[in-house]
Design an enzyme around this catalytic site. Structure first.
Site: not given
Length: 407
Positions: A13-17, A43, A237, A252, A311
């Protein structure tokens, strides 16, 4: 014009997309290559008011860049068809024409998904934080043949309840008779865990239609693509979830570092671009040393929430020690992409010390020792900048320690 490998340096969820979309819009890019993960990727890309959460399609799709799913990706055809319809709904014409898939990629089936969810539910309070998409189960079943496992064996802490057969692959979708044999075996194998699964004949029909709709590749497709134009390798991921370097059991079943991408490139040159937010996040169970409810309250997440299996969404201060660790696991990076620069008043932790980070770009450049080559200050492509030659001197400090190179 070098190929670029985009890797998340956190827990995902770092912003890769958005970074991949910005690189593709900045061009020229001939293809986006997925080199790990599967249908659990999420993403988010926002362009001119259109939003899509990319799962199996590459995040360059809204920039018109085609996707190739390599043999290291786990392919879920039913979810892929759903994603294609979602892309059509926001104006992408014939999305499947932009998709090609390696014949050797493992298939994630409804049997794998159901088994994954059954195991995670049984863990109760000891959940691993699975997305419930069947990723780990697909990899695990694929391992059984490699290890010549038999009923009753224990493989990766899971008991083999049935008689395993070779795992189904994308290439099997071109052979309905052979595919049916593998799916029948899969149904028998998982029946003790999930009971009666989906109807095999219906799956065969669906998977045959999938094989007709996408281009299935064989041989050195990665080499052909790399020699034809510039590639962006899109990681899924984050390194802190890597199957080797992450913190078990909250990891993962996938290699998140650039290793798979480098294997596909076969010695061809590429720049590694590490992506980080200005604050730390993670989805679901597992360690988050700098977790702070105040950070979560200050920076509400538009595109992430609590998942049924994964979660809650969590947040804290950026962790300098974990960031350096991730870079080291990658063998260094050639540049950084820093996202969520619109978050003000962010802090960074190193050990027990927490300090303000008023200028994250400068701070992180010095911390890691490489230039910040992509910046993001909001959710939309318009908020992203691909920075060419952001400075003219070399940075030698930190674990990155490579010559400056614009993406």
């Amino acid at each position: 014009m070098d190929h670029v490998i985009v890797v998340g340096l956190g827990f995902g969820d770092e912003g890769k997309g958005a970074v991949v979309d910005a690189l593709c819009a900045n061009g020229p890019v001939s293809a986006v290559v997925r080199f790990n993960g599967g249908a659990q990727a999420a993403h988010n890309v926002v362009v001119d008011g259109r939003h899509h959460t990319f799962s199996q399609f590459g995040s360059g799709t809204l920039a018109g860049v085609p996707t190739w799913l390599s043999r290291f990706v786990l392919v879920e055809p039913i979810a892929l068809a759903t994603e294609s319809r979602e892309l059509e709904a926001i104006g992408v014409a014939d999305p499947l024409s932009l998709m090609s898939v390696d014949a050797g990629a493992l298939l994630t089936t409804p049997f794998h998904v159901a088994a994954n969810r059954a195991r995670e539910t049984a863990r109760g309070q000891d959940r691993h934080g699975s997305c419930g998409k069947g990723i780990g189960e697909t990899v695990w079943y694929g391992l059984l043949g490699d290890r010549k496992a038999a009923r009753g064996d224990v493989v990766e802490d899971q008991r083999v309840l049935g008689d395993p057969c070779p795992a189904p692959t994308v290439g099997d979708c071109l052979d309905p008779r052979g595919l049916r044999r593998k799916l029948d075996a899969l149904a028998r194998f998982y029946e003790p865990l999930i009971g009666a699964g989906p109807v095999v004949d219906e799956l065969v029909e669906l998977y045959r239609a999938f094989a007709d709709a996408v281009r299935v590749t064989t041989g050195d497709e990665a080499g052909r693509l790399a020699d034809a134009g510039r590639l962006v390798f899109e990681g899924a991921q984050g390194v802190l979830l890597d199957e080797t370097h992450g913190f078990h059991p909250h990891t993962t079943w996938s290699t998140v570092t650039p290793r798979n991408a480098r294997t596909l490139l076969g010695g061809r040159g590429a720049r590694v671009l590490g992506v980080t937010r200005t604050y730390q996040t993670r989805h679901g169970a597992g360690p988050l040393p700098t977790e702070d409810p105040a950070v979560l309250a200050r920076f509400p997440e538009v595109h992430n929430g609590t998942g049924e299996f994964q979660g809650a969404w969590r947040a804290g201060h950026l962790d300098a020690d974990l960031l350096r660790y991730s870079v080291d696991c990658c063998g260094g990076v050639d540049g950084l992409a820093v996202t969520h620069l619109d978050a003000d008043g962010v802090k960074i932790a190193s050990g027990q010390v927490v300090e303000d980070m008023p200028d994250p770009v400068s701070y992180l450049r010095e911390l890691v020792g490489v230039d910040v080559l992509v910046t993001g200050a909001g959710p939309s492509r318009a908020d992203y900048e691909v920075r060419e030659n952001p400075r003219h001197d070399r940075v030698d400090a930190g674990v990155g320690g490579r010559d400056r190179a614009a993406v």
